[in-house]
Enzyme design. Structure first.
Site, PDB file in Angstrom:
ATOM      1  N   HIS A  67      -2.722   1.999  -1.295  1.00 26.63           N
ATOM      2  CA  HIS A  67      -2.948   3.194  -0.463  1.00 26.63           C
ATOM      3  C   HIS A  67      -2.557   2.917   1.004  1.00 26.63           C
ATOM      4  O   HIS A  67      -1.716   3.589   1.575  1.00 26.63           O
ATOM      5  CB  HIS A  67      -4.431   3.587  -0.482  1.00 26.63           C
ATOM      6  CG  HIS A  67      -4.982   3.911  -1.828  1.00 26.63           C
ATOM      7  ND1 HIS A  67      -4.716   5.063  -2.519  1.00 26.63           N
ATOM      8  CD2 HIS A  67      -5.838   3.202  -2.620  1.00 26.63           C
ATOM      9  CE1 HIS A  67      -5.378   5.070  -3.665  1.00 26.63           C
ATOM     10  NE2 HIS A  67      -6.065   3.966  -3.759  1.00 26.63           N
ATOM     11  N   ASP A  68      -3.198   1.920   1.598  1.00 26.61           N
ATOM     12  CA  ASP A  68      -3.019   1.666   3.033  1.00 26.61           C
ATOM     13  C   ASP A  68      -1.630   1.118   3.383  1.00 26.61           C
ATOM     14  O   ASP A  68      -1.026   1.557   4.374  1.00 26.61           O
ATOM     15  CB  ASP A  68      -4.113   0.707   3.538  1.00 26.61           C
ATOM     16  CG  ASP A  68      -5.493   1.356   3.479  1.00 26.61           C
ATOM     17  OD1 ASP A  68      -6.494   0.617   3.469  1.00 26.61           O
ATOM     18  OD2 ASP A  68      -5.556   2.600   3.427  1.00 26.61           O
TER      19      ASP A  68
END
Ligand code: RIB
Ligand code: CA
Length: 331
Positions: free
Chosen positions: A253-254
């Site tokens: 995600h990040d």
């Protein structure tokens, strides 16, 4: 080879396993001049997020083949704007007790090489925004409490930054914290609404694209000591992902937010109005993206964002893995 332009960058994070991978990508990317890391409550309590960032940065720094100046780390908000208790149960099963896959319980943590900073996150975000203006890139990969507090400190400065890339929300996709809400926004919907409405150019990297950014477990196999450490870091995260989603890998995600700052062409965006549900009902924390035909957001930036709707996941993984070669012991 032409020298890559370096963009002064601040990362606001809640490390967190995928936050750690995101910082690894940022430190290995010559295009990013990482000026500061600020930490916030989220995956772990704020004090643990601060401790974790102060461990991850020297750990990564000492493994870089070409050493570089390391960013200072600043402590941030311990509670959402509206206060409230943080429930860690689900986060512990994803990120481990220590928030880093219990990496530094299996390995000696690096010597605390970073000095303790006196300023808090929102002060640093506001001051870098005021000082660097349009040349500053902010990458927010945790709950948005620090950024919202920085807007309250200096709205004009935050409105004037080059861009804010947010890992958060979801466009037309169920959440991961609740049916409706993605975790970072769900932790502090009021803060997300403040940031969405602050007037800065925002890119929203939501679950609808990050769920496609999966690093297969086999990519963490073999290699040297550093890759072994990343394998340990990702252990609980992969275990949770296999049990709950049948996905044998690390959903990045990040790191996708960092990659979208590095190479905006990795994602396809629509400029749309985004509102955050701040009520107390079952939809609390939902990001409502107006995707009706012709609903292009007006030129004004208020309450709108470049919402990522497409991602070239193969190109993203190629970029991510190629940058990890900057670390000794990756291969
Ligand atoms: O929903 C994913 C986000 O929540 C990521 O930033 C992850 O680190 C957690 O903070
Ligand atoms: Ca995060």
């Amino acid at each position: 080879m032409a020298k890559k332009i370096q963009t002064p960058t601040l990362i606001d994070c809640d490390p967190g396993v995928d936050d750690a991978f995101a910082i690894a990508l940022a430190l290995a990317s010559p295009e990013i001049d990482l000026r500061a890391i600020t930490t916030v409550h989220g995956n772990v309590p704020a004090r643990m997020a601060y401790r974790n960032a102060r461990r991850v940065v020297p750990f990564l720094g000492v493994n870089l083949r070409s050493p570089k100046p390391l960013p200072a780390v600043y402590p941030g908000a311990g509670l959402p704007l509206r206060g409230g208790r943080i429930d860690r149960k689900i986060s512990i099963s994803i990120h481990g007790e220590d928030g880093l896959g219990d990496l530094f319980r299996k390995r000696k943590p690096p010597a605390p090489g970073l000095r303790r900073e006196s300023r808090v996150a929102s002060q640093v975000i506001a001051s870098l925004s005021r000082g660097l203006g349009g040349s500053l890139s902010i990458i927010a990969i945790g709950p948005l409490t620090n950024l919202a507090l920085a807007v309250r400190r200096d709205r004009k400065a935050l409105a004037g930054v080059g861009r804010i890339v947010i890992m958060g929300g979801a466009a037309q996709m169920p959440g991961n914290a609740t049916r409706a809400a993605e975790f970072n926004v769900h932790c502090d919907p009021e803060a997300a609404e403040v940031v969405m409405n602050c007037g800065a150019p925002i890119t929203m990297i939501g679950l609808n694209v990050t769920r496609r950014a999966v690093l297969p477990s086999r990519s963490l196999g073999g290699g040297g000591e550093f890759r072994g450490a990343l394998r340990d870091l990702a252990g609980p995260y992969i275990g949770f992902s296999k049990r709950r989603r049948g996905v044998d890998g690390v959903t990045l995600h990040d790191p996708l937010a960092v990659a979208a700052a590095l190479e905006p062409g990795l994602v396809g965006c629509l400029h749309r109005k985004v509102s955050v549900e701040c009520g107390s009902g079952p939809a609390r924390g939902m990001t409502v993206v107006d995707l009706r035909p012709g609903a292009d957001a007006p030129a004004s930036r208020a309450r709108s964002a470049e919402v990522a709707m497409e991602v070239d996941e193969k190109r993203f993984l190629r970029l991510f893995l190629s940058r990890l070669r900057a670390y000794r012991g990756w291969s």
